[in-house]
Enzyme design. Structure first.
Site, PDB file in Angstrom:
ATOM      1  N   LYS A  95       0.845  -1.192   0.000  1.00 17.48           N
ATOM      2  CA  LYS A  95       0.000   0.000   0.000  1.00 17.48           C
ATOM      3  C   LYS A  95       0.878   1.239   0.000  1.00 17.48           C
ATOM      4  O   LYS A  95       1.973   1.150   0.551  1.00 17.48           O
ATOM      5  CB  LYS A  95      -0.959   0.027   1.200  1.00 17.48           C
ATOM      6  CG  LYS A  95      -0.354  -0.246   2.586  1.00 17.48           C
ATOM      7  CD  LYS A  95       0.773   0.534   3.146  1.00 17.48           C
ATOM      8  CE  LYS A  95       0.701   2.008   3.328  1.00 17.48           C
ATOM      9  NZ  LYS A  95       1.961   2.587   3.912  1.00 17.48           N
ATOM     10  N   TYR A 140      -4.384   4.473   6.112  1.00 16.74           N
ATOM     11  CA  TYR A 140      -4.883   3.549   7.140  1.00 16.74           C
ATOM     12  C   TYR A 140      -6.221   4.012   7.693  1.00 16.74           C
ATOM     13  O   TYR A 140      -7.104   3.200   7.977  1.00 16.74           O
ATOM     14  CB  TYR A 140      -3.863   3.404   8.285  1.00 16.74           C
ATOM     15  CG  TYR A 140      -2.683   2.535   7.917  1.00 16.74           C
ATOM     16  CD1 TYR A 140      -2.763   1.148   8.009  1.00 16.74           C
ATOM     17  CD2 TYR A 140      -1.497   3.094   7.471  1.00 16.74           C
ATOM     18  CE1 TYR A 140      -1.692   0.347   7.658  1.00 16.74           C
ATOM     19  CE2 TYR A 140      -0.417   2.303   7.118  1.00 16.74           C
ATOM     20  CZ  TYR A 140      -0.523   0.932   7.213  1.00 16.74           C
ATOM     21  OH  TYR A 140       0.548   0.134   6.858  1.00 16.74           O
TER      22      TYR A 140
HETATM   23  P1  NAD Z   1      12.450   1.659   2.121  1.00 19.01           P
HETATM   24  O1  NAD Z   1      12.974   2.957   1.664  1.00 19.01           O
HETATM   25  O2  NAD Z   1      12.942   1.113   3.410  1.00 19.01           O
HETATM   26  O3  NAD Z   1      12.694   0.539   1.008  1.00 19.01           O
HETATM   27  C1  NAD Z   1      12.436   0.769  -0.359  1.00 19.01           C
HETATM   28  C2  NAD Z   1      13.252  -0.183  -1.192  1.00 19.01           C
HETATM   29  O4  NAD Z   1      13.033   0.098  -2.577  1.00 19.01           O
HETATM   30  C3  NAD Z   1      14.766  -0.045  -0.946  1.00 19.01           C
HETATM   31  O5  NAD Z   1      15.349  -1.311  -0.852  1.00 19.01           O
HETATM   32  C4  NAD Z   1      15.269   0.674  -2.188  1.00 19.01           C
HETATM   33  O6  NAD Z   1      16.590   0.348  -2.523  1.00 19.01           O
HETATM   34  C5  NAD Z   1      14.297   0.163  -3.237  1.00 19.01           C
HETATM   35  N1  NAD Z   1      14.185   1.035  -4.411  1.00 19.01           N
HETATM   36  C6  NAD Z   1      14.096   0.587  -5.668  1.00 19.01           C
HETATM   37  N2  NAD Z   1      14.065   1.609  -6.530  1.00 19.01           N
HETATM   38  C7  NAD Z   1      14.154   2.729  -5.795  1.00 19.01           C
HETATM   39  C8  NAD Z   1      14.169   4.108  -6.124  1.00 19.01           C
HETATM   40  N3  NAD Z   1      14.094   4.530  -7.416  1.00 19.01           N
HETATM   41  N4  NAD Z   1      14.248   4.995  -5.124  1.00 19.01           N
HETATM   42  C9  NAD Z   1      14.306   4.605  -3.840  1.00 19.01           C
HETATM   43  N5  NAD Z   1      14.293   3.292  -3.466  1.00 19.01           N
HETATM   44  C10 NAD Z   1      14.217   2.374  -4.444  1.00 19.01           C
HETATM   45  O7  NAD Z   1      10.867   1.809   2.116  1.00 19.01           O
HETATM   46  P2  NAD Z   1       9.831   0.849   2.853  1.00 19.01           P
HETATM   47  O8  NAD Z   1       9.493   1.424   4.170  1.00 19.01           O
HETATM   48  O9  NAD Z   1      10.316  -0.541   2.795  1.00 19.01           O
HETATM   49  O10 NAD Z   1       8.525   1.035   1.927  1.00 19.01           O
HETATM   50  C11 NAD Z   1       8.366   0.335   0.707  1.00 19.01           C
HETATM   51  C12 NAD Z   1       6.864   0.161   0.412  1.00 19.01           C
HETATM   52  O11 NAD Z   1       6.272  -0.577   1.468  1.00 19.01           O
HETATM   53  C13 NAD Z   1       6.079   1.468   0.314  1.00 19.01           C
HETATM   54  O12 NAD Z   1       5.087   1.364  -0.675  1.00 19.01           O
HETATM   55  C14 NAD Z   1       5.431   1.598   1.677  1.00 19.01           C
HETATM   56  O13 NAD Z   1       4.218   2.338   1.678  1.00 19.01           O
HETATM   57  C15 NAD Z   1       5.178   0.144   2.021  1.00 19.01           C
HETATM   58  N6  NAD Z   1       5.136  -0.115   3.483  1.00 19.01           N
HETATM   59  C16 NAD Z   1       4.083  -0.804   3.977  1.00 19.01           C
HETATM   60  C17 NAD Z   1       4.004  -1.060   5.330  1.00 19.01           C
HETATM   61  C18 NAD Z   1       2.866  -1.853   5.893  1.00 19.01           C
HETATM   62  O14 NAD Z   1       2.736  -1.942   7.111  1.00 19.01           O
HETATM   63  N7  NAD Z   1       2.063  -2.482   5.063  1.00 19.01           N
HETATM   64  C19 NAD Z   1       4.995  -0.588   6.176  1.00 19.01           C
HETATM   65  C20 NAD Z   1       6.082   0.112   5.630  1.00 19.01           C
HETATM   66  C21 NAD Z   1       6.129   0.350   4.262  1.00 19.01           C
END
Ligand code: NAD
Length: 374
Positions: free
Chosen positions: A139, A224
């Protein structure tokens, strides 16, 4: 059966609470869980995006009964090497963002879980669908409803599932409130309040860059309250109004919302009043009020435990790792055609995106925006 279930719940909790290396009640049990693992074909998953949430999902998959982490898609070779070693992932199941279309020729991967920045989801999910693999997507599913719909259409055309990572749809206390509401225990629901927020740090992160995030707090955390209003009230809104407050335009640039207060109206006459923010901590609260009773949850959507009570007493379902339950339930949706209590399909994701589009329009115009989600 009931006592076994209770034993399993207790064993699971103990395993989390105790040092597993000294005592592991699950491994000490008769081979119930092991035999379950061997009997059922696991959903073989590749994770795309090995960031913070991808790491959490990978760990949770280790707890599941019916899913297996078998592959990765990443742009960072050092992360791929670390994950290969940690999770025993074979080199042939490792891809990068340029070559992952070749996954179509890999019979050992069933599904790809897209856990990258929001603005990348649409193209990545469509490529996964074209490769003939089921797509699980975090999401918000996209950055607007049109992109979300394109993802739904692509997955439909390819004959694959599209599931959105709405982990709260499988959380036990949340499901208990939904059960009570459906059973009429709160009477007619009339009001929902959702508060969702935290103070965001590093101003250079992708969450504060419009092209990657699609927006600010609303896309990330406000969703949320939007999604929660729908499953707590059991209806989809027919109008929204919204107001934005921006105290820090330096950090929250054009297109990145800092704080939005929004209201939604539902066909029954129920209303919701919600707050989405990147500038206040400890905002994770749901409140549902009906003619005969109420439910409140705080925290309501964090990783857990979810705490809450109703007019009848505390919500006391045991905590389980949300992402593990979600993955096992998604395996059941894909393999058994199971219908979850609250849907997690692409259409469900598009509804939230349509509401977000309408909220942004309401902020811009100051008008009450009508919605048609069906
Ligand atoms: P994060 O920044 O920790 O991780 C993102 C990942 O994507 C990294 O490994 C990064 O290297 C990669 N990536 C690939 N292409 C990229 C680019 N062009 N720019 C930046 N990063 C790039 O982020 P996250 O917290 O893991 O969030 C990722 C997704 O998960 C989002 O859509 C977020 O909304 C979702 N999320 C959901 C929950 C949940 O509880 N369901 C919790 C946190 C995040």
């Amino acid at each position: 059966m009931k006592s076994r279930r209770i034993f399993l719940q207790k064993a699971g909790l103990s395993a989390l609470a105790l040092n597993i290396s000294t005592f592991n009640p699950i491994s000490a049990m008769p081979n119930f869980l092991d035999s379950k693992k061997m009997d059922e074909k696991p959903l073989r998953v590749a994770i795309m995006g090995l960031g913070s949430y991808g790491t959490r999902v990978a760990e949770a998959i280790q707890e599941t009964k019916r899913t297996k982490l078998v592959g990765v898609i990443s742009g960072t070779p050092s992360k791929v090497e670390a994950w290969k070693t940690k999770y025993g992932i074979p080199a042939k199941n490792c891809y990068n963002y340029e070559n992952f279309d070749a996954i179509k020729d890999n019979p050992d991967i069933d599904a790809v879980y897209v856990i990258t920045p929001n603005g990348l989801h649409k193209d990545q999910v469509i490529r996964v669908a074209k490769a003939g693999k089921h797509a699980i997507c975090e999401k918000p599913m996209a950055v607007n409803a049109a992109d979300g719909q394109a993802m739904v259409d692509a997955c439909k055309a390819a004959g694959v599932h599209l599931l959105i990572g709405y982990r709260m749809h499988f959380e036990a206390n949340t499901l208990e409130v939904i059960r009570m509401r459906k059973a009429g225990e709160f009477g007619t629901p009339l009001f929902f309040q959702g508060l969702s927020g935290f103070i965001i740090g590093d101003p250079s992160q992708w969450r504060l860059q419009k092209s990657l995030s699609g927006g600010g707090a609303m896309m990330d955390i406000g969703i949320y309250s939007i999604n929660g209003a729908r499953y707590m009230l059991g209806e989809d809104p027919i109008w929204v109004t919204a107001q934005e407050t921006k105290n820090n335009p330096e950090k929250f640039k054009e297109g990145i919302d800092e704080t939005i207060q929004f209201q939604m109206g539902f066909p029954s006459g129920a209303v919701a009043s919600c707050l989405s923010t990147y500038s206040m901590n400890n905002l994770d609260r749901f409140f549902l009020n009906g003619t005969k009773g109420w439910a409140e949850m705080q925290p309501s959507t964090g990783y857990g435990p979810i705490n809450g009570k109703t007019n009848q007493g505390p919500l006391d379902k045991p905590h389980t790792t949300h992402q593990a339950v979600q993955m096992d339930e998604m395996a059941a949706i894909i393999f058994d055609g199971k219908k979850p209590e609250v849907p997690v399909n692409g259409e469900e994701g598009v509804k939230d995106m349509k509401i977000i589009d309408a909220i942004f329009k309401a902020v811009k115009t100051g008008e009450k925006v009508s919605l048609k989600l069906a």
